[in-house]
Design a protein around this motif. Structure first.
Motif, PDB file in Angstrom:
ATOM      1  N   ASN A   1      -6.377  -7.687  -7.591  1.00  0.00           N
ATOM      2  CA  ASN A   1      -6.702  -8.765  -6.418  1.00  0.00           C
ATOM      3  C   ASN A   1      -6.063  -9.188  -5.331  1.00  0.00           C
ATOM      4  N   GLY A   2      -6.777  -9.050  -4.176  1.00  0.00           N
ATOM      5  CA  GLY A   2      -5.668  -9.562  -2.976  1.00  0.00           C
ATOM      6  C   GLY A   2      -5.211  -8.243  -2.317  1.00  0.00           C
TER       7      GLY A   2
ATOM      8  N   VAL B   1      -6.963   3.953  -5.420  1.00  0.00           N
ATOM      9  CA  VAL B   1      -6.281   2.679  -5.769  1.00  0.00           C
ATOM     10  C   VAL B   1      -5.606   2.300  -4.681  1.00  0.00           C
ATOM     11  N   LEU B   2      -6.202   0.858  -4.364  1.00  0.00           N
ATOM     12  CA  LEU B   2      -5.520   0.167  -3.050  1.00  0.00           C
ATOM     13  C   LEU B   2      -5.005  -1.003  -3.355  1.00  0.00           C
ATOM     14  N   ALA B   3      -3.810  -1.062  -3.318  1.00  0.00           N
ATOM     15  CA  ALA B   3      -2.733  -2.097  -3.653  1.00  0.00           C
ATOM     16  C   ALA B   3      -1.785  -2.492  -2.528  1.00  0.00           C
ATOM     17  N   ASP B   4      -1.790  -3.849  -2.143  1.00  0.00           N
ATOM     18  CA  ASP B   4      -0.919  -4.375  -1.206  1.00  0.00           C
ATOM     19  C   ASP B   4      -1.313  -3.788   0.102  1.00  0.00           C
ATOM     20  N   GLY B   5      -2.416  -3.420   0.443  1.00  0.00           N
ATOM     21  CA  GLY B   5      -2.996  -2.898   1.704  1.00  0.00           C
ATOM     22  C   GLY B   5      -3.047  -1.634   2.072  1.00  0.00           C
TER      23      GLY B   5
ATOM     24  N   SER C   1     -11.962  -5.558  -0.614  1.00  0.00           N
ATOM     25  CA  SER C   1     -13.307  -6.127   0.054  1.00  0.00           C
ATOM     26  C   SER C   1     -12.831  -6.155   1.615  1.00  0.00           C
ATOM     27  N   THR C   2     -12.101  -6.302   2.021  1.00  0.00           N
ATOM     28  CA  THR C   2     -11.581  -6.276   3.648  1.00  0.00           C
ATOM     29  C   THR C   2     -11.939  -4.728   3.780  1.00  0.00           C
ATOM     30  N   LEU C   3     -11.500  -3.894   3.323  1.00  0.00           N
ATOM     31  CA  LEU C   3     -11.726  -2.488   3.713  1.00  0.00           C
ATOM     32  C   LEU C   3     -13.370  -2.121   3.779  1.00  0.00           C
TER      33      LEU C   3
ATOM     34  N   ILE D   1      -3.226  -7.262   6.102  1.00  0.00           N
ATOM     35  CA  ILE D   1      -4.057  -7.022   4.865  1.00  0.00           C
ATOM     36  C   ILE D   1      -4.141  -5.573   4.755  1.00  0.00           C
ATOM     37  N   ILE D   2      -4.516  -4.892   5.766  1.00  0.00           N
ATOM     38  CA  ILE D   2      -4.886  -3.274   5.632  1.00  0.00           C
ATOM     39  C   ILE D   2      -3.672  -2.858   6.462  1.00  0.00           C
ATOM     40  N   LYS D   3      -2.813  -1.901   5.819  1.00  0.00           N
ATOM     41  CA  LYS D   3      -1.713  -1.399   6.511  1.00  0.00           C
ATOM     42  C   LYS D   3      -1.698   0.019   6.658  1.00  0.00           C
ATOM     43  N   ASP D   4      -2.227   0.563   7.553  1.00  0.00           N
ATOM     44  CA  ASP D   4      -2.322   1.886   8.346  1.00  0.00           C
ATOM     45  C   ASP D   4      -2.849   3.165   7.083  1.00  0.00           C
ATOM     46  N   ILE D   5      -4.197   2.766   6.806  1.00  0.00           N
ATOM     47  CA  ILE D   5      -5.149   3.451   5.955  1.00  0.00           C
ATOM     48  C   ILE D   5      -5.754   4.471   6.336  1.00  0.00           C
TER      49      ILE D   5
END
Length: 249
Positions: free
Chosen positions: A40-41, A209-213, A45-47, A20-24
């Motif tokens: 969305n997705g 801007v967060l997209a695709d994790g 919210s996970t972050l 879901i979160i990829k190396d941020i």
């Protein structure tokens, strides 16, 4: 200052591991109003939950004011000054608004002080101070009371997960005004808001801007917002609000 270093998070869906979160990696400086947006997705919210301690990353570090808080619980993070507001505020049957503000402050709180916090979020104190925090309150009222509890706690870092969800236009306009006041205040608070709304994006110091994790864009409002408005992506990230209707994101 909040620092996220190489944060990853995954979950299991239908027996398969989903990243879901990829190396941020990112930094939220002190006294900044930061809005995180995206489809969305995308992991927004996970972050937010990772920052608050509701979820724990699979790998990476979360650092607050130079201290590694990656393994600290949500309670420990709250004690360190991190506040979190849910999309749908929690109701507490039998607890009055005054009780909630007193508990949130963690100290002896006079009725006068509690009323001041309510006034700051646009609520008439005499109408609310003795009311129960239950289903008799509207979504907009609950959101503003929740923000009042964040102010009462005097947090260093406040995280709001889609605060516009499920409230009407009038409540949303009040919510935006409250955020504008928080941004201009001298409380020394960093505010992170997860939002799709252009009106909230327009008062940000920084937009992520967060997209695709992953973080696809991060910069000042002047750098990022023009690239969102009017595009197909911006219509998803920043939907307009119809007069008289509820805010949807």
């Amino acid at each position: 200052m909040l620092e996220l270093k190489n944060i990853k998070f995954g979950a299991e869906s239908d027996g398969k591991a989903v990243e879901i979160i990829k190396d941020i990696s990112l930094t939220a400086a002190d006294n900044k109003f930061i809005v995180i947006t995206g489809p969305n997705g995308g992991g927004k919210s996970t972050l937010a939950k990772l920052i608050a301690g509701i979820e724990k990353p699979v790998s990476g570090q979360i650092i607050l004011d130079g201290e590694d808080i990656t393994e600290k619980s949500i309670t420990e993070r709250a004690q360190m000054g991190i506040g979190f507001a849910f999309q749908q505020p929690v109701k507490f049957k039998g607890i009055t608004v005054y009780d909630l503000l007193r508990i949130a402050s963690g100290k002896s709180l006079s009725v006068s002080d509690a009323c001041q916090y309510l006034s700051e979020v646009g609520l008439c104190a005499k109408d609310y101070i003795k009311r129960e925090v239950n289903a008799s309150l509207s979504g907009g009222e609950l959101k503003r009371i929740e923000i009042a509890t964040v102010l009462a706690r005097n947090v260093k870092l406040a995280v709001f997960d889609e605060p516009e969800a499920g409230i009407d236009l009038w409540s949303f306009q009040n919510l935006t005004r409250i955020f504008e006041n928080m941004r201009k205040s001298e409380l020394g608070m960093t505010v992170i808001v997860i939002s799709h709304q252009e009106r909230i994006l327009s008062i940000a110091d920084e937009i992520i801007v967060l997209a695709d994790g992953v973080v696809s864009k991060h910069g000042t409002k002047d750098e990022i917002l023009p690239s969102l408005i009017g595009s197909e992506y911006a219509q998803n990230a920043c939907p307009k609000i119809e007069e008289g209707g509820a805010v949807n994101g």
